[in-house]
Design an enzyme around this catalytic site. Structure first.
Site, PDB file in Angstrom:
ATOM      1  N   TYR A  61      -2.584  18.666  -2.187  1.00  0.00           N
ATOM      2  CA  TYR A  61      -3.028  19.806  -1.393  1.00  0.00           C
ATOM      3  C   TYR A  61      -3.188  19.336   0.049  1.00  0.00           C
ATOM      4  O   TYR A  61      -4.145  18.659   0.398  1.00  0.00           O
ATOM      5  CB  TYR A  61      -4.357  20.359  -1.884  1.00  0.00           C
ATOM      6  CG  TYR A  61      -4.349  20.971  -3.267  1.00  0.00           C
ATOM      7  CD1 TYR A  61      -3.161  21.290  -3.922  1.00  0.00           C
ATOM      8  CD2 TYR A  61      -5.538  21.235  -3.926  1.00  0.00           C
ATOM      9  CE1 TYR A  61      -3.174  21.846  -5.187  1.00  0.00           C
ATOM     10  CE2 TYR A  61      -5.567  21.801  -5.186  1.00  0.00           C
ATOM     11  CZ  TYR A  61      -4.384  22.101  -5.814  1.00  0.00           C
ATOM     12  OH  TYR A  61      -4.409  22.656  -7.069  1.00  0.00           O
ATOM     13  N   PHE A 206      -5.020  30.327 -10.686  1.00  0.00           N
ATOM     14  CA  PHE A 206      -4.800  31.729 -10.321  1.00  0.00           C
ATOM     15  C   PHE A 206      -5.683  32.642 -11.185  1.00  0.00           C
ATOM     16  O   PHE A 206      -5.194  33.607 -11.791  1.00  0.00           O
ATOM     17  CB  PHE A 206      -3.334  32.137 -10.452  1.00  0.00           C
ATOM     18  CG  PHE A 206      -2.431  31.619  -9.362  1.00  0.00           C
ATOM     19  CD1 PHE A 206      -2.953  30.966  -8.256  1.00  0.00           C
ATOM     20  CD2 PHE A 206      -1.057  31.787  -9.453  1.00  0.00           C
ATOM     21  CE1 PHE A 206      -2.115  30.495  -7.251  1.00  0.00           C
ATOM     22  CE2 PHE A 206      -0.211  31.313  -8.447  1.00  0.00           C
ATOM     23  CZ  PHE A 206      -0.744  30.664  -7.348  1.00  0.00           C
ATOM     24  N   PRO A 207      -7.001  32.372 -11.264  1.00  0.00           N
ATOM     25  CA  PRO A 207      -7.864  33.204 -12.122  1.00  0.00           C
ATOM     26  C   PRO A 207      -7.951  34.645 -11.650  1.00  0.00           C
ATOM     27  O   PRO A 207      -8.339  35.524 -12.424  1.00  0.00           O
ATOM     28  CB  PRO A 207      -9.223  32.503 -12.034  1.00  0.00           C
ATOM     29  CG  PRO A 207      -9.197  31.781 -10.716  1.00  0.00           C
ATOM     30  CD  PRO A 207      -7.767  31.328 -10.564  1.00  0.00           C
ATOM     31  N   LEU A 208      -7.579  34.892 -10.387  1.00  0.00           N
ATOM     32  CA  LEU A 208      -7.544  36.267  -9.865  1.00  0.00           C
ATOM     33  C   LEU A 208      -6.112  36.753  -9.669  1.00  0.00           C
ATOM     34  O   LEU A 208      -5.854  37.668  -8.889  1.00  0.00           O
ATOM     35  CB  LEU A 208      -8.323  36.350  -8.554  1.00  0.00           C
ATOM     36  CG  LEU A 208      -9.833  36.096  -8.689  1.00  0.00           C
ATOM     37  CD1 LEU A 208     -10.510  36.049  -7.331  1.00  0.00           C
ATOM     38  CD2 LEU A 208     -10.468  37.155  -9.573  1.00  0.00           C
ATOM     39  N   GLY A 209      -5.170  36.098 -10.360  1.00  0.00           N
ATOM     40  CA  GLY A 209      -3.774  36.533 -10.258  1.00  0.00           C
ATOM     41  C   GLY A 209      -3.214  36.396  -8.866  1.00  0.00           C
ATOM     42  O   GLY A 209      -2.401  37.220  -8.444  1.00  0.00           O
TER      43      GLY A 209
END
Length: 287
Positions: A61, A206-209
Site C-alpha cells: 500500500y 471491500f466490506p462496503l462493496g
C-alpha cells in the site's frame, strides 16, 4: 439481536471485531500519498482512541507508505493494539501487481515491514496472494520459519478458496483469512463456513462493496429506522452475520471513520437480518 464485539486470534490475541484498514490512506490504486499525511496520522490515532485494536495494512500500500504512517501515528504502540500486515506482492505501478512467494522474497518483505513498522514482531503476517509458481509448502514454510524465529506471531492468508485453506491448515496454523465478502457478494460463503468450524478470523475486504453499499436502497430503508446510514447497516450486518467476521473498513477522513465505527451501536432485529440476508446476488451463496 446481540453479538460478540471481540474475537480472539489464534486463541490468545483478542481484538475488537470492527477494525481499521489502511489502504485508503494511499492514493488511487493504492499508489503514492493521499492528501495531507497529517490527516492520515490523525485518522489512525482517532481509530485507536475509539477502541479499534486491529489495524490492517500491507507492505504494497503506497508501496511502503501505509506501514510508515502506521508507525508514525502509533509507535510506541498502545497496549492491546494488534498490527496485521501482508507480504507476497510487489508493486511497480498503480496498476501493476506481481505475486512473489519465493521464500527468500517473503523473508525480505517481512523484515522490511518490521523495520517500517518499528516492531520486533508482527502480530499477524498475511500472505497477500498464493504464488502459483511456488509450492504452497515452500511459501508457508517460509512464514513458519519467521514465526519460529519470533519475527511474526501468527500467519494469515489473503484471497484463497476453502480448499486452499484446508490444504494450508495441513501445513501450518492459520489464524485468519481475507477475501472479498460483503452483503451483496457472498461467493466466499464456503470459506466462511470453514473459518467458523476452525475458529479462524475472516477479514472481509471491500466490506462496503467499494462504496456500493453506502447508497443501497434496502440498507437505506432499514437505516431510517435506526437513525443510521446505509453503510452502517452494511457493516452491522457483517457483525451480526457471523462471529468470525472482522471487517476492517478503510477511510482517509475522520468523519467517515466516526461513521464506520458507530456501526457497532446498531442492533438489527431478526426480521431486518432476514431482509438483508435475502439481498445476496443470484449464485453468490453456494449450497
Amino acid at each position: 439481536m446481540q453479538y460478540r464485539q471481540t474475537f480472539t486470534l489464534g486463541g490468545g490475541l483478542p481484538v475488537r471485531r470492527l477494525g481499521y484498514g489502511t489502504a485508503q490512506l494511499t492514493g488511487p490504486g493504492y499508489w503514492g500519498p493521499r492528501g495531507d499525511p497529517r490527516e492520515a496520522v490523525a485518522v489512525l490515532r482517532r481509530a485507536v482512541e475509539r477502541g479499534v485494536t486491529l489495524i490492517d495494512t500491507a507492505d504494497n500500500y503506497g508501496p511502503s507508505l501505509a506501514e510508515e504512517l502506521v508507525a508514525e501515528a502509533l509507535h510506541p504502540y498502545p497496549e492491546g493494539v494488534v498490527v496485521a500486515t501482508k507480504g507476497g506482492v510487489v508493486r511497480t505501478g498503480d496498476d501493476a501487481w506481481h505475486v512473489d512467494g519465493r521464500p527468500a522474497s517473503l523473508r525480505a518483505m517481512c523484515e522490511a515491514s518490521l523495520r517500517r513498522l518499528r516492531r520486533e514482531r508482527i502480530d499477524l503476517y498475511q500472505l497477500h496472494r498464493l504464488d502459483p509458481a511456488v509450492p504452497m509448502a515452500e511459501q508457508l514454510g517460509a512464514l513458519e520459519e519467521l514465526r519460529t524465529e519470533g519475527k511474526i506471531r501468527h500467519i494469515g492468508l489473503d484471497t484463497v478458496t476453502a480448499g486452499q485453506l484446508a490444504a494450508a491448515l495441513e501445513l501450518v496454523e492459520v489464524v485468519s483469512v481475507q477475501n472479498r465478502y460483503h452483503l451483496l457478494d457472498r461467493a466466499s460463503e464456503p470459506l466462511l463456513r470453514l473459518c467458523e468450524e476452525r475458529g479462524i478470523a475472516f477479514l472481509p475486504w471491500f466490506p462496503l462493496g467499494n462504496g456500493e453499499l453506502a447508497g443501497h436502497p434496502a440498507c437505506a430503508r432499514i437505516a431510517a429506522g435506526h437513525g443510521a446510514t446505509p453503510a452502517q447497516i452494511a457493516l452491522a450486518w457483517l457483525l451480526h452475520h457471523s462471529p468470525v467476521l472482522c471487517p476492517t473498513p478503510g477511510t482517509g477522513t475522520l468523519a467517515h471513520l466516526e461513521e464506520n465505527l458507530d456501526a457497532t451501536g446498531v442492533r438489527l432485529a431478526d426480521a431486518e437480518l432476514a431482509r438483508l440476508d435475502a439481498l445476496a446476488r443470484p449464485g453468490d451463496v453456494p449450497a
